[in-house]
Structure formats: C-alpha cells, structure tokens
Design an enzyme around this catalytic site. Structure first.
Site, PDB file in Angstrom:
ATOM      1  N   HIS A  72       0.849  -1.190   0.000  1.00  0.00           N
ATOM      2  CA  HIS A  72       0.000   0.000   0.000  1.00  0.00           C
ATOM      3  C   HIS A  72       0.888   1.245   0.000  1.00  0.00           C
ATOM      4  CE1 HIS A  72      -3.762  -2.125   1.898  1.00  0.00           C
ATOM      5  NE2 HIS A  72      -3.335  -2.710   0.792  1.00  0.00           N
ATOM      6  N   GLU A  74       1.153   3.714   1.913  1.00  0.00           N
ATOM      7  CA  GLU A  74       1.780   4.058   3.191  1.00  0.00           C
ATOM      8  C   GLU A  74       3.038   3.218   3.435  1.00  0.00           C
ATOM      9  OE1 GLU A  74      -1.358   3.304   2.615  1.00  0.00           O
ATOM     10  OE2 GLU A  74      -2.751   4.313   3.984  1.00  0.00           O
ATOM     11  N   CYS A 108      -5.440   1.588   6.196  1.00  0.00           N
ATOM     12  CA  CYS A 108      -6.095   0.326   6.537  1.00  0.00           C
ATOM     13  C   CYS A 108      -5.524  -0.217   7.851  1.00  0.00           C
ATOM     14  CB  CYS A 108      -5.909  -0.693   5.411  1.00  0.00           C
ATOM     15  SG  CYS A 108      -4.265  -1.447   5.389  1.00  0.00           S
ATOM     16  N   CYS A 111      -1.736  -0.992   7.627  1.00  0.00           N
ATOM     17  CA  CYS A 111      -0.899   0.213   7.617  1.00  0.00           C
ATOM     18  C   CYS A 111      -0.942   0.912   8.972  1.00  0.00           C
ATOM     19  CB  CYS A 111      -1.336   1.149   6.490  1.00  0.00           C
ATOM     20  SG  CYS A 111      -1.005   0.451   4.859  1.00  0.00           S
TER      21      CYS A 111
HETATM   22 ZN   LIG Z   1      -2.996  -0.131   3.979  1.00  0.00          ZN
END
Ligand SMILES: [Zn+2]
Ligand SMILES: [Zn+2]
Lengths: 187, 364
Positions: A72, A74, A108, A111
C-alpha cells in the site's frame, strides 16, 4: 537534520503537532498527488510523509507490480523514510517520531499497525476507508491497547473528506461502469 | 524446505504431543446470553395445542426460533409434565411484585385464554441460537433449544479435526518455521519463523524469519514470507539475500516441474512470469496455508487478509496477537476475507523459542 532534542522524546512525541498552515499545505500536496493519479488511471490516493518540513516519502500503491498485496502507498512511503534514514545514518525511530503522514484516505488496519510499529506520532487523512479502515472505520488501531505494538498515534480525520470520496467514486466508475455503489477502497 | 531427516531433537518429537485447536469467532466462543421469560405449567394437557396456537399469536417470540416453546419437566417431581413459555418478561404487563403472580396477569386483556395453565414463574432462556456444541450444552441447561450442529466445528473443538497423517505434515511445516526462527535467532533476530505452504501440492513455497534487526522495523517473519511468495511468482519488493534461511521456491507452473523434486532457490534468482498472471490479481496466497511460530501482530494479520491466505496455523499465543488474543481479524465482521485459524501446532517447541537458546549449531 537530526538536531531534535531526543532527551525528552516522550513529551515531544505526544505534544508534537504541526501548525494549521503546514497541515493545509501538505494535505493540498497529497490531494494533488491523488488527482494526478486519477488523471493517469491509477487509484487516486495521495500519501506523503513529512519530517522537518521535508518530504521523506511519497508513496503510491505498488500492489500490482510487486504482486505483493501489502504494498500500500503508506508502506511504500515508510520504506522511503527508512531509506532516507539509512543514507544519513540516522536512527529511524528518532526521525519517525517527528514525521507526519498526510494521506487522502484513512489507512487500513495493516498500515495503521505499521504506523504504530514505526512510532509515527500523527496521521492526517481525508475520507474514511469503510472496507479496511484501521483508524476507526473497522478497527481503531491508533488508540488500541497494544503495549507490544509500537506506540499509539493521533489522527486528524475528515480533511477535505468529500473531495477524497469523490475522486475514489470517479475512479471506480471509470474502472467499471456497471459497478454497484462505489466504496472507499485502496487496493 | 529440503528434507533433513535427522536434524535436531524435535524432528523425533511425537506429533501426539500437541493439539491444534480452532480460534473461533466471539459469537462462537462467548457464553450464552440469557433473557428472562415467564413460563407456566400446563395443568390440563388437553389444552396444550390450543395454548400453543394462542400463545404464538398473543406472545410471538420473533428472533427466538431456536427456543422450544414447550418443555417436559419429567425429572422435576412436578405433578404437571409440561411447561410452556408464556412470554418474555419484557413483553409482560407491569406486575405488582408484592403480590403472588397469577396466570391471569398475563392474559393480555383477555386475548389469551389461560384455561389449563398454572401460575407463571420466571425462567432464563438463551437469547441466541447456539453455534457450537459447548454453547448448546450450556443453553440447554436453561431451556430446551434447537441446534444446527456444524460437525466440523464440534470435532475441531475436541482437537480431533486432523488425522495423524495430516498432523505429520503440519508438524513438518511448523518445524520449517521453527528452524527458520532459530536461524534468524543465530543472526541476532528475534526467534520468530514462518512458512507458506501449498496444501494441495504439499509443498513449502516460502520460509522466512523475523528480519527487523536487519534495519527494517516492519520485516516481521510473515511480511518477509508474503514478499518471498510474491518474489517466487515474479514480483516482490525486497531481497533477503543476506539471510539464507529466508527462501522461496517456485510454485508449480508446468507439469514437468510437478514431477520433479522441489527446486529451492534463493530468492533473488527466481523469475516466473506466467503462473501469477492468470488471475491478474495480487492475491498471491489464495489457497495457501501459513505456519508461524507465534500468533501474528495486527499488521501481519491484516497483511494475510490482503493476501487472501487460506488458513493460518500458529504455535503459541502472543500478548498483542490479532488471531485470538487482542483481535480475531480472521473472523472480523466487515472484512471481505475470512479464514480458519488454528493454534497449538508444535506448541511446546514454539514456546521454547521465547527462551534464549545460546550457541545451538544449526548445521546439518
Ligand atoms: Zn494499507
Ligand atoms: Zn507482525
């Protein structure tokens, strides 16, 4: 760089907060990134990590090219921060403790866990992530009682939230015109 | 992992020494919630079917389909063999508790003909249908309840879900994770190891250990394994060449490979463009199992959700664990992927990893 007063880092970490203009400015930057992604047919999420008025990490989702579902934006941005520290031989922890994540969509659960583990003190985000959100939407990881999972962090949410949702809607409409009601997702 | 028949003491360990128990959702594992209701003896048996019909109309019990309205009370020494739920306490009219209660108090302004009913008494009945046999047994102590048994869950809760040959395989996979944990420990890492397995092909696809001390605070064993699987399929974001115990192997992509021995390669070398392309999705762990020596943290647990892992097996619980201790990410409502998690595989050996074991040589 590296001139922070590390001695009272607990206090400084908790009171650490950029001023309103800085937040405005960096979030505007994150939204520009998201718009740029949208125009290029990518998931419109902007994400940057700022330390001492300097962007150390600027992530975009790399799930498809790495075949790794954990890449992701992040996580990619965090890697850049760590890389930056490595180049300068700085302790990642002392840098991360003064680094803010600006992102257009709520991180999420994974993360959010990663942000705890790297001791990021503050996350500013736009809209909620109903499907995977780890900062309150599905679980509240930043303030959870997880003494062995890094440190808790603060969140400022809803920053230009509607705009962030609109971009996601536009993206998923383009991607699949028959799609049902679009949700805020980041995959 | 390459076969190493006589490596260490635990390779001779008997797989009867551990039991894999399922980590069930809260709904499946919590105590039965009870609600109060008024029941009454049926003193005239001939009225029974009329009473049941009328009660269903006057005091329906929506959402309590699992409750059997009538129970027999044979072993209670009661002169009346049947008792019936009249209504939920919350549906009853306000009652003067200073006086003894009479069945006419529940007649609902005459809508219920109380003929044949004795005086009511309070009982506690289960508010939800039981999902597991222990919940059913607990619920039945209060009031007869119907139960649609999931036999697999019942067997799993007894620790009898896996056959001896399945357990032998599971032990082999967990031992690969334990060996990786030890190897990681030797290079100064925390002793945590993991392995991703293709259960159909009975093959280990990736083995990894905690690599945090190597300069990356997020390189938990599971994150390492997920990236190694990605690398095994032509992707991946990192190289772990520094750590020989972190390895991935080609997934089967052609029939010729299927016949051959497993080709273990260090991660940098593997390139396999085709097999993962078919789906176009990076859900690379679909259908695979993960073995990890201790319960994952919340980041790793969610990483497994994102990767669509098939099942997870872990050795021992951990303080902030997200598969049973602090969260049950695998059974979390709202998440789009759920899967089974089992704990206790090779529990003692995994527990032993938490103790410092200085200078154990791993060479074989
Ligand atoms: Zn994430
Ligand atoms: Zn972890």
């Amino acid at each position: 760089m590296g001139t922070e007063n590390v001695g009272n880092d607990v206090v400084s970490r908790e009171n650490f907060q950029p001023c309103a203009e800085d937040i405005q400015r960096w979030m505007a930057n994150a939204f520009d990134m998201a718009k740029d992604a949208l125009e290029n047919g990518e998931v419109p999420v902007g994400c940057l990590m700022v330390y001492n008025n300097e962007i150390l990490g600027k992530g975009r989702n790399e799930v498809n090219e790495t075949k790794n579902a954990t890449r992701h934006a992040e996580m990619v941005a965090l890697d850049q921060v760590l890389e930056w520290c490595r180049h300068r031989d700085l302790d990642p922890r002392t840098v991360c403790e003064r680094t803010v994540l600006y992102v257009t969509v709520e991180p999420c659960i994974m993360c959010a866990g990663a942000l705890r583990l790297t001791n990021i003190p503050l996350v500013v985000y736009g809209c909620n992530n109903d499907r995977f959100g780890g900062c309150g939407s599905v679980l509240d990881i930043p303030s959870a009682d997880l003494p062995h999972t890094g440190s808790s962090f603060k969140c400022i949410s809803g920053f230009r939230g509607e705009e962030a949702v609109e971009m996601l809607k536009t993206f998923y409409k383009q991607e699949n015109p028959n799609a049902p009601k679009p949700k805020t997702r980041k995959e | 992992m390459e076969p190493q028949p006589k490596r260490r003491k635990e390779s001779e360990c008997d797989f009867d020494s551990w039991v894999a128990y399922p980590v069930l959702s809260n709904e499946q594992s919590q105590d039965t919630e009870l609600i109060e209701a008024f029941a009454a003896p049926i003193i005239n048996k001939k009225e029974t079917s009329r009473l049941i019909k009328e009660l269903a109309k006057v005091y329906p019990l929506p959402g309590l389909l699992h409750i059997k309205r009538v129970r027999s009370c044979k072993d209670k020494g009661s002169p009346h063999p049947l008792e019936v739920i009249v209504c939920l306490a919350s549906d009853a009219p306000v009652i003067d508790h200073s006086k003894d209660m009479h069945i006419s108090d529940l007649s609902s302004s005459g809508r219920l003909n109380c003929e044949g009913l004795g005086d009511p008494f309070l009982v506690k009945i289960p508010a939800c249908p039981p999902l597991t046999r222990p919940q059913f047994e607990q619920a039945s102590k209060h009031w007869p309840t119907s139960f649609h048994e999931d036999k697999q869950v019942t067997v799993a809760l007894k620790g009898q879900l896996f056959t001896s040959s399945q357990k032998a395989k599971m032990q082999e996979y967990m031992m690969a994770a334990v060996a990786a944990a030890r190897a990681g420990q030797q290079s100064g890492m925390e002793a945590v190891g993991a392995a991703v397995v293709d259960p159909e092909a009975e093959r280990i696809l990736a083995v990894g250990h905690d690599c945090r001390k190597g300069g990356h605070p997020l390189h938990h064993a599971i994150m390492v394994c997920i990236d190694l699987v990605a690398r095994g399929q032509g992707g991946g974001a990192y190289t772990y060449d520094k750590y020989p115990a972190c390895q991935s192997v080609l997934p089967y992509s052609s029939p010729s490979q299927k016949q051959g021995a497993s080709t273990m390669t260090t991660c940098g070398v593997v390139q396999d463009g085709d097999s993962a392309e078919e789906s176009g999705q990076p859900y690379i762990c679909t259908g695979y199992d993960l073995y990890v020596t201790r319960e994952p943290c919340v980041m790793c647990a969610m990483a497994l959700v994102h990767s669509r892992i098939g099942r997870v097996f872990y050795g021992t619980a951990s303080t902030d664990g997200a598969f049973g201790t602090k969260y049950k990410i695998h059974a979390q409502k709202d998440l789009n992927h759920r899967f089974e998690v089992f704990k206790g595989v090779l529990g003692q050996q995994c527990e032993d990893l938490n103790r410092p074991v200085p200078y154990i040589k791993m060479n074989s």
